[in-house]
Design an enzyme around this catalytic site. Structure first.
Site: not given
Ligand SMILES: *[C@@H]1O[C@H](CO)[C@@H](O)[C@H](O)[C@H]1NC(C)=O
Length: 785
Positions: A492-493, A498, A500, A611
């Protein structure tokens, strides 16, 4: 004479070497054999049997053998590809013969000439050759859903999508030649009748196409999907072009080499947005009937959803459509619901969803109320669309081509759902009830046994973890998560630390779609990251924070399991055309502020996110924003609100104090929120370097906004957004709040609590000072301290 003989000897060696990928007559193997495949000489491609997930069935296929998930590029027989265990394939003089365990033939290549040998070639082509080495049959000439570099699709050939990710039967979409165009269309499954095409792959000049050659400069498959041949780097990447089971023709690349964290990336695709592209009276669209489709730009694939009151036809197939969970009352024994439909049904708005087809009536001069009523009293009506011009379109089942439509705003989609509970006679009869309770008890006992067996193994892990985190989270084994994500196949990106992956968890009662974040290995600081993230999210519970469902802490594996957010990241919604409507942006800004306020002040362990940016805000199916990725979170312990730390966060959103040796507080998030609030207002990125039409001084969003604010030109910030301009009071106030948030001096910035109060209009917003006056303290009235 010596020279020629040496030459021939060399040639012989060469041929002998080539024979490595060669298969001799009568060679055969069955699904039960250890090495049920024939490899190419480079060992990159294999021909043989592949097991089909969760079944006892196999596929005769060609696949990338060096890629851990063994991606399949061809399979025999698209009409009935799954064969039972014990099936056998043999190379005979008349070609390939696939037989079942009883020896009956399931599939053959029908050839006129005798076959001499076969070869699994290094380009992925499996060929049957005659005695003079000419090819009598090639897998490249009999493609399924995939083309490989150097493969050619001829005018009379087609690609068919598969039916689902794991069902290789011919599916609902076809790529074919139509009068010199290369076209995509839905088919009347399971026949091959073509519906209106939804895409033409443009060919160069006015020349008509008769071939699609992967790599060719004339009509390149890769050019058609937005790349030039110079973009292909075959020495470092594998490529394939696949007609995906949801109707998108995509070019994928995968790094060579055997790092098992690598995945296929989508590097080009057509059409742009499959949800909007398909527009055909017949066929369901990319998602099945009665569902609606949302293009996810981060994963480059559509997501399908069921409207309220509808459920999946097959909960394992999210492209298989939805069905209403109630009756519309047209049947002979539905007289009562027709007598008083207003008590039985309700018309519910379905914001941002459109069903462009399936009208059976169009009424003029009907107000929204009249339109609703007309549908309520009509048992054929499932949905109405009403607009400001008093048009009222009535739609019947099945609904098709449903899609998210953020531009919709002047029209309202209203969905008929049943509100009255089932009548008495529909309820379970008392006599049945007894036996039902009896069987429920048995099922519960069985379930308890199963659960305790399943939990036995993770228990050890869970106990160790509970020493640092006390939550109700589920502890998963690595194997369980590997299965849930189909071997980490659908990414998913990338989040912080990490990749996903999408996955599904199946329990006895339901299927849950999840996002599994697999933290990178190696660095020891990841260890701390893992525990931080677990600690921080495990304790939180707020509708504007992504929920952590569980984790895996086993050996070298560190994984986190989150709820899945079907609308992707805010960044994908915000920076694309058409831009999301103002009301939706207002909702995003408020939701994110609430989530941050909770993180800073209201949850048990106050947390700085560090972030905050649109990539880390995820949007759920109801367009609720949720803060994700606490991987950088620095925990604030009760009596320690300031903390020194190494630089975190992302350029463009980081507060200036990260670069100074001053302590970092929750005000860094306020800064990032301010930048993001401006992005939400203006629908553009905080840094924009390569926009042609941009005037000087616009590249840095916060500078441009401050200039516009000082010159009283707030309207230019939202371009021609009528809705936002109509809401000028809020627009101006929110720009001022954002300028307060991006003050260089952290002490001058409001807290998230103050921000929330100002956004909601509970306190006044004073005029903000110039943002970068770090030294000069602000005098006068300041609503926060
Ligand atoms: C694939 O789908 C077809 C059509 O629905 C079905 O008949 C077949 O059993 C499925 N095959 C597998 C392996 O699930």
């Amino acid at each position: 004479m010596a020279i020629p003989s040496i030459f021939f000897f060399a040639l012989f060696l060469l041929q002998h070497h080539l024979a490595f990928g060669r298969v001799d007559l009568n060679a055969n193997f069955s699904t039960n054999d250890q090495n049920a495949s024939w490899l190419s000489s480079s060992q990159e491609f294999a021909f043989g049997f592949r097991p089909i997930n969760n079944t006892n069935l196999f596929l005769l296929a060609i696949w990338f053998d060096k890629i851990p998930d063994k991606t399949i590029v061809w399979n025999a027989d698209m009409s009935n590809p799954a064969v039972p265990s014990g099936s056998r394939v043999q190379l005979t003089q008349s070609g390939l013969n696939l037989t079942n365990p009883q020896g009956q033939s399931l599939w053959t290549t029908e050839l006129q000439q005798d076959v001499f040998y076969a070869e699994m070639r290094d380009d992925g082509n499996f060929v049957l050759a005659s005695s003079n080495s000419s090819y009598l049959w090639q897998s490249f000439n009999n493609p399924t859903d995939t083309l490989l570099p150097s493969q050619t699709l001829d005018m009379n050939s087609k690609l068919f999508s598969r039916l689902s990710p794991t069902n290789y039967t011919k599916g609902r979409f076809e790529l074919y030649f139509d009068n010199g165009n290369l076209s995509l269309a839905q088919i009347g499954w399971p026949s091959e009748s073509l519906y209106t095409k939804y895409f033409d792959i443009s060919t160069s000049s006015n020349q008509s196409a008769s071939q699609l050659r992967f790599n060719s400069s004339v009509i390149g498959g890769q050019r058609a999907i937005g790349l030039s041949s110079s973009d292909l780097d075959v020495s470092r990447y594998y490529y394939r072009a696949t007609l995906d089971y949801y109707g998108v023709f995509s070019l994928y690349s995968h790094p060579r080499g055997s790092n098992d964290d690598q995945i296929w990336s989508n590097v080009g695709y057509v059409p742009d947005n499959i949800c909007n592209a398909i527009y055909s009276d017949m066929g369901s669209g990319s998602c099945g009937y009665n569902s609606y489709c949302s293009w996810d730009n981060s994963t480059k694939r559509p997501t399908c959803m069921c409207p309220e009151g509808y459920s999946w036809v097959d909960s394992n197939d999210k492209f298989g459509g939805c069905q209403p969970a109630f009756s519309f009352g047209c049947g002979a024994d539905d007289a009562r619901s027709r007598e008083n439909p207003e008590k039985v049904y309700e018309m519910k708005p379905l914001p941002n969803v459109n069903f462009p087809l399936g009208d059976y009536e169009r009424l003029n001069n009907y107000t929204r109320d009249e339109c609703e009523k007309s549908c309520l009293y009509d048992c054929n009506c499932a949905v109405v669309i009403s607009n400001a011009a008093k048009d009222c379109w009535k739609k019947r089942l099945p609904l098709s081509n449903g899609r998210i439509d953020l531009m919709e705003g002047l029209t309202t989609t209203l969905l008929k759902i049943r509100v009255q509970p089932l009548k008495k006679k529909d309820r379970v009869q008392p006599a049945l009830l007894g036996s039902l309770i009896g069987s429920l008890v048995i099922i519960a006992l069985l379930a308890a046994t199963v659960v305790s067996i399943i939990l036995l193994k993770p228990y050890k892990v869970a106990r160790r973890v509970s020493s640092f985190v006390e939550t109700n989270m589920h502890s998963f084994t690595y194997q369980a998560l590997k299965e849930a994500t189909h071997g980490f196949s659908e990414d998913l990106g990338r989040g912080s630390f990490g990749i996903v992956y999408k996955g599904t968890l199946n329990s006895i009662t339901k299927t849950t779609v999840v996002a599994v974040k697999r933290l990178d290995r190696i660095a020891p600081e990841r260890e701390r990251e893992f525990r931080n993230e677990l600690n921080a999210i495990g304790r939180t519970c707020h509708r504007n924070l992504v929920k952590l469902i569980g984790f895996c802490d086993e050996g070298v594996h560190r994984l986190l399991v989150y709820e899945f957010m079907s609308n992707g990241a805010l960044a994908d919604i915000l920076f694309r055309q058409p831009k999301p409507v103002w009301n939706l942006r207002v909702r995003f800004a408020l939701g994110i502020a609430r989530g941050l306020l909770y993180l800073h002040e209201e949850c048990e362990t106050p947390t700085i996110h560090c972030d905050i940016k649109p990539q880390n805000i995820l949007i759920d199916e109801h367009f609720m924003p949720k803060i994700s990725d606490f991987g950088l979170a620095k925990l604030l312990y009760s009596n320690k609100s300031r903390t020194h730390t190494m630089i975190r966060g992302t350029r463009g959103y980081v507060a200036p104090e990260w670069f100074k040796s001053v302590p970092v507080t929750a005000k860094v998030d306020v800064y990032s929120y301010g930048v993001m609030l401006l992005e939400i207002i203006c629908c553009r990125r905080s840094l924009e370097m390569d926009r042609d039409e941009m005037e000087e001084g616009q590249a840095i969003l916060i500078d441009w906004v401050y200039d516009c604010y000082m010159e009283g030109r707030i309207d230019v910030l939202v371009e021609n957004d009528k809705e936002a301009i109509a809401d000028m009071g809020r627009l101006k106030k929110w720009v001022m709040i954002a300028i307060w948030c991006i003050q260089e001096n952290p002490e001058t910035r409001p807290s998230m609590k103050n921000v929330m109060q100002m956004l909601e209009g509970l306190i006044e917003v004073p005029s903000p000072p110039f943002p970068s006056s770090f030294s000069s303290k602000v005098h006068g009235s300041q609503p926060w301290t």
